[in-house]
Design an enzyme around this catalytic site. Sequence first.
Site, PDB file in Angstrom:
ATOM      1  N   ASP A 173     -12.554  -3.973  -2.520  1.00  7.28           N
ATOM      2  CA  ASP A 173     -13.485  -5.117  -2.573  1.00  7.28           C
ATOM      3  C   ASP A 173     -14.828  -4.700  -1.998  1.00  7.28           C
ATOM      4  O   ASP A 173     -14.961  -3.616  -1.425  1.00  7.28           O
ATOM      5  CB  ASP A 173     -12.904  -6.288  -1.765  1.00  7.28           C
ATOM      6  CG  ASP A 173     -12.667  -5.900  -0.311  1.00  7.28           C
ATOM      7  OD1 ASP A 173     -13.606  -6.037   0.489  1.00  7.28           O
ATOM      8  OD2 ASP A 173     -11.559  -5.416   0.029  1.00  7.28           O
TER       9      ASP A 173
ATOM     10  N   GLU B 164       0.824  -1.217   0.000  1.00  6.93           N
ATOM     11  CA  GLU B 164       0.000   0.000   0.000  1.00  6.93           C
ATOM     12  C   GLU B 164       0.855   1.263   0.000  1.00  6.93           C
ATOM     13  O   GLU B 164       0.332   2.370  -0.120  1.00  6.93           O
ATOM     14  CB  GLU B 164      -0.909   0.022   1.238  1.00  6.93           C
ATOM     15  CG  GLU B 164      -1.999  -1.036   1.204  1.00  6.93           C
ATOM     16  CD  GLU B 164      -2.729  -1.164   2.530  1.00  6.93           C
ATOM     17  OE1 GLU B 164      -3.948  -1.103   2.539  1.00  6.93           O
ATOM     18  OE2 GLU B 164      -2.064  -1.327   3.581  1.00  6.93           O
TER      19      GLU B 164
HETATM   20  N1  ADE Z   1      -9.422  -3.838   3.870  1.00  7.36           N
HETATM   21  C1  ADE Z   1      -9.701  -4.048   2.566  1.00  7.36           C
HETATM   22  N2  ADE Z   1     -10.799  -4.790   2.404  1.00  7.36           N
HETATM   23  C2  ADE Z   1     -11.249  -5.065   3.643  1.00  7.36           C
HETATM   24  C3  ADE Z   1     -12.326  -5.807   4.140  1.00  7.36           C
HETATM   25  N3  ADE Z   1     -13.180  -6.416   3.313  1.00  7.36           N
HETATM   26  N4  ADE Z   1     -12.476  -5.898   5.494  1.00  7.36           N
HETATM   27  C4  ADE Z   1     -11.599  -5.279   6.311  1.00  7.36           C
HETATM   28  N5  ADE Z   1     -10.553  -4.584   5.902  1.00  7.36           N
HETATM   29  C5  ADE Z   1     -10.380  -4.466   4.578  1.00  7.36           C
END
Ligand code: ADE
Length: 264
Positions: free
Chosen positions: A217, A12
């Site tokens: 996501d 990141e």
């Molecule tokens: N960081 C990126 N995606 C995530 C997720 N689905 N849950 C927690 N932290 C995250």
Amino acid sequence: MRLGIISALAEEQLGLVEAMRGPSKLIHGMRDYWAGTLWEIDAVCVLSRIGKVAAAMTATTLVEKFGVTHILFTGVAGAGDKTVQVGDIVVAEALVQHDMDASPLFPRFEVPLTGLTHFQPDQQLSLRLSRAAHEFLERDFLDAISEGERQAFRLAQPRVHRGLVASGDQFMNDRVRLEALNAALPGLVAVEMEGAAVAQVCYELGVPCAVIRTVSDNANENAATDFMRFVKSVAAQYAFHITRRVCRDLLKYPLQPSRVSAGT
Ligand code: ADE
């Protein structure tokens, strides 16, 4: 100003240490702190690793040992609402620890003995960040993200959102849990694992902070699919370009001193 820049994972923060002038490394508490200048802003870059304790420890060290005056957290997050898409950018307007629950002694989400459920990031720094995010999408995005990656992740017209970011020690990959959290937390835009911990530390130490996240996501059953590919090939570019834009902006227009505000 001395800007502390935290990300959870190396992917990141790709390229930032390499972009630093006069970098020097100091190892403390099992983490590498890189001090130097980033686009002429005095800065310290560090990887917190994942989770609220890791982030709290790192933020505290940045303030107490490295004397940073402001903290910026960059990284990825799951979408907290259906209006938020993969590839969008979220700038926190407030942060809450979604796994904090000392009820019935204290209301759900309230951090005991602070009287607060929500912690507020610094408004000026957050405004600069969202401006930089908009400029990134308008001016850098097409060059920074290859066409292959844009197609693979269906990044058509990414947007910038400002809203509530919820942090907890869980990778959220369950649609039903996310919907319940969204219903319990009005204005939720993203879920992640560090931001609210940093915001609490910064509130308690009186240091302005801001949190920006690229949505990797949908926090559902597919959340982990292609996660690392997205972080490396998309989110790393977002973070690099936005940080560069913010540093240049801060050099040109230094922040006015601001009182650290509480939350609600
Ligand atoms: N960081 C990126 N995606 C995530 C997720 N689905 N849950 C927690 N932290 C995250």
